[in-house]
Design a protein around this motif. Structure first.
Motif, short mmCIF file in Angstrom:
data_model
loop_
_atom_site.label_atom_id
_atom_site.label_comp_id
_atom_site.label_asym_id
_atom_site.label_seq_id
_atom_site.Cartn_x
_atom_site.Cartn_y
_atom_site.Cartn_z
N LEU A 28 13.81 -12.29 64.85
CA LEU A 28 14.09 -13.02 66.51
C LEU A 28 14.19 -13.13 67.17
O LEU A 28 14.06 -12.22 68.59
CB LEU A 28 14.18 -14.74 65.75
CG LEU A 28 13.63 -16.00 67.17
CD1 LEU A 28 12.63 -15.92 66.82
CD2 LEU A 28 15.09 -17.06 67.19
N ALA A 29 16.06 -11.70 67.33
CA ALA A 29 16.52 -11.28 68.28
C ALA A 29 15.87 -9.22 68.78
O ALA A 29 15.22 -9.19 69.93
CB ALA A 29 18.31 -11.24 68.16
N ASN A 57 16.68 -16.30 55.72
CA ASN A 57 16.79 -16.63 56.99
C ASN A 57 17.73 -15.74 57.68
O ASN A 57 17.79 -15.72 59.18
CB ASN A 57 17.74 -17.29 56.32
CG ASN A 57 18.10 -18.65 58.30
OD1 ASN A 57 16.87 -18.96 58.54
ND2 ASN A 57 19.09 -19.07 58.60
N MET A 58 18.59 -14.72 57.57
CA MET A 58 19.39 -13.77 58.06
C MET A 58 18.06 -12.82 58.64
O MET A 58 18.34 -11.89 59.91
CB MET A 58 20.22 -13.06 57.17
CG MET A 58 21.49 -13.99 56.88
SD MET A 58 22.49 -13.24 55.81
CE MET A 58 21.65 -12.64 54.21
N LYS A 118 23.67 -10.15 66.26
CA LYS A 118 24.93 -10.29 65.62
C LYS A 118 25.14 -12.64 65.60
O LYS A 118 25.64 -13.07 64.58
CB LYS A 118 26.57 -9.68 66.17
CG LYS A 118 26.18 -8.38 66.32
CD LYS A 118 27.42 -7.57 66.32
CE LYS A 118 27.75 -5.99 66.00
NZ LYS A 118 29.02 -5.24 66.64
N LYS A 119 25.46 -12.62 67.38
CA LYS A 119 25.07 -13.82 67.41
C LYS A 119 24.03 -15.15 66.54
O LYS A 119 24.14 -16.05 65.40
CB LYS A 119 24.33 -15.00 68.96
CG LYS A 119 24.86 -16.19 69.22
CD LYS A 119 23.84 -16.27 70.25
CE LYS A 119 23.61 -17.65 71.62
NZ LYS A 119 22.33 -17.87 71.94
N TYR A 120 22.77 -14.42 66.20
CA TYR A 120 22.07 -15.16 65.15
C TYR A 120 22.58 -15.18 63.20
O TYR A 120 22.46 -16.14 62.99
CB TYR A 120 20.43 -15.12 65.30
CG TYR A 120 20.45 -15.26 66.88
CD1 TYR A 120 20.66 -15.50 67.34
CD2 TYR A 120 18.96 -14.45 67.13
CE1 TYR A 120 20.06 -16.52 69.22
CE2 TYR A 120 18.55 -15.43 68.37
CZ TYR A 120 18.44 -16.08 69.27
OH TYR A 120 17.91 -16.29 69.81
N LEU A 121 23.26 -13.95 63.58
CA LEU A 121 23.60 -13.81 62.19
C LEU A 121 24.75 -14.35 61.82
O LEU A 121 24.93 -15.32 60.68
CB LEU A 121 23.48 -12.14 62.08
CG LEU A 121 22.34 -11.24 61.42
CD1 LEU A 121 22.80 -10.06 61.38
CD2 LEU A 121 22.05 -11.71 60.49
N ASN A 122 25.86 -14.97 62.88
CA ASN A 122 26.96 -15.44 62.58
C ASN A 122 26.61 -17.13 62.21
O ASN A 122 27.03 -17.66 62.16
CB ASN A 122 27.56 -15.14 63.65
CG ASN A 122 28.49 -14.06 64.45
OD1 ASN A 122 28.75 -13.37 62.54
ND2 ASN A 122 28.82 -13.56 64.60
N GLU A 123 25.64 -17.22 63.52
CA GLU A 123 24.88 -18.60 62.95
C GLU A 123 24.68 -19.17 61.76
O GLU A 123 24.66 -20.23 61.26
CB GLU A 123 23.74 -19.24 63.57
CG GLU A 123 23.02 -20.55 63.63
CD GLU A 123 22.22 -20.80 65.14
OE1 GLU A 123 21.57 -21.36 64.84
OE2 GLU A 123 22.44 -20.11 65.99
#
Length: 371
Positions: A238-239, A231-232, A14-19
């Protein structure tokens, strides 16, 4: 319903998707794509990686990047996903099929050398269900006959062959990150190699073979595909990769728990725990019915479904596929072990989000259905 697979998304997804959303980088140009490529190649022990749309796309790219052409031959297992044969047949390349070892589900290494002809250019190794192919003798054969190795490691992310990561052995290797894999991006794949030129070709093929010269961007000298990853997707990958050791530990926990819960059912063969060269990573928990058992796989799966337990059949062998028969391929093949695997095999819920309580429930139902 306890499904065959439920992914585990409990890290930085979620953190990386929000980014991605906050920065606006949602396309294939975003920074998570290169981060994912770099981190996975480092994990596997490769120099280069090309993220792409899915595992089938990765195979398409790998085959064409190697320069394989019409009328070339490539040795592959018959017991595998159709993507492996499809990536060859679409380019006019002839697959030479190898039967499988009934216990490991992997290609019979002893049958490979007798299939080689002057037109044979490569061997496609496909690791099946969680145990690796016995690689060492195949690599010796490849060296003897000057054959390329395509290594499909989609089902064994994190697996090791003699303490070296699967996906690091081929001239070019591929992964899939479909939802049921050890790490997932929903859909996605990766092409890995140590060869810089192969890597450059893979990246061009992924992106419609656009020219690197900005003045000639829309002037194409070869045909590729739009096989880019977003990218998503890469952010999720990556997570997931950050937790790969936990994922493998959980998969082996699932396998070991089922081994204990189901060991008293004498009409089924449980998957091998290990071989001389690897320990099972249990991509799926794969079972075969013993020969004397009267119910068919379809009957067993139907009864499991009635109890709300998901299951899936094994691969239908390539030499039996109607699409290839209609093309005049594999008409006189006799590969009995692979046919028997399809007739006798199925797998039960083994996704990373599976709980101990759910495994006990599956075991209870398996005892009702099979005993």
């Amino acid at each position: 319903m306890i499904p065959v697979n439920t992914p585990f998304l409990n890290g930085n997804e979620k953190k990386y998707l929000n980014e991605c959303i906050d920065t606006g980088w949602i396309s294939s140009e975003g920074p998570f794509v290169q981060k994912f490529e770099k981190n996975l190649s480092t994990y596997v022990g490769r120099k280069h990686a090309t993220a792409c749309a899915n595992g089938s796309a990765a195979l398409d790219i790998a085959v064409k990047a190697l320069g394989l052409k019409k009328d070339d031959e490539v040795i592959i297992p018959t017991f595998t996903i159709i993507s492996c044969a499809q990536s060859l047949v679409k380019l006019g390349i002839k697959p030479l099929l190898i039967d499988s070892n009934y216990e490991t589900f992997n290609m019979r290494v002893d049958d490979i050398e007798k299939k080689i002809t002057p037109k044979t250019k490569a061997i496609m190794i496909v690791h099946i269900f969680g145990l690796s192919v016995d690689l060492e003798p195949i690599l010796k054969i490849a060296k003897k006959y000057n054959l390329k190795i395509i290594e499909d490691a989609a089902e064994v992310i994190g697996q090791e062959y003699k303490n070296k990561k699967c996906g690091s052995f081929g001239d070019i290797s591929t992964f899939s990150f479909y939802t049921n894999k050890h790490i997932t991006t929903g859909e996605g794949g990766m092409v890995l190699t140590d060869d810089e030129e192969l890597d450059k070709r893979a990246k061009k093929l992924r992106n419609l073979c656009f020219s690197a010269d900005p003045n000639k961007r829309f002037i194409h000298e070869d045909l590729g595909w739009n096989y880019r990853i977003t990218n998503m997707q890469a952010a999720i990958g990556l997570a997931q990769l950050e937790q790969i050791d936990k994922m493998i530990e959980k998969k082996r926990h699932i396998g070991n728990t089922y081994n204990e819960l189901l060991k008293d059912i004498n009409v089924i063969n449980l998957p091998l725990v290990k071989t001389d060269y690897c320990e099972n990573i249990y991509w799926v928990y794969a079972i075969t019915l013993k020969d004397h058992y009267k119910k068919t796989v379809k009957e067993v799966m139907s009864e499991l479904k009635n109890y709300k337990i998901g299951s899936r059949p094994f691969f239908y062998p390539m030499h039996k596929q109607p699409v290839f028969k209609n093309m005049g391929l594999f008409l006189n093949e006799n590969l009995p072990q692979s046919e028997k695997l399809y007739e006798k095999g199925f797998y039960i819920p083994s996704g990373l989000a599976l709980t101990n309580e759910e495994m006990r429930k599956v075991s209870e139902v398996m005892h009702k259905v099979l005993v």
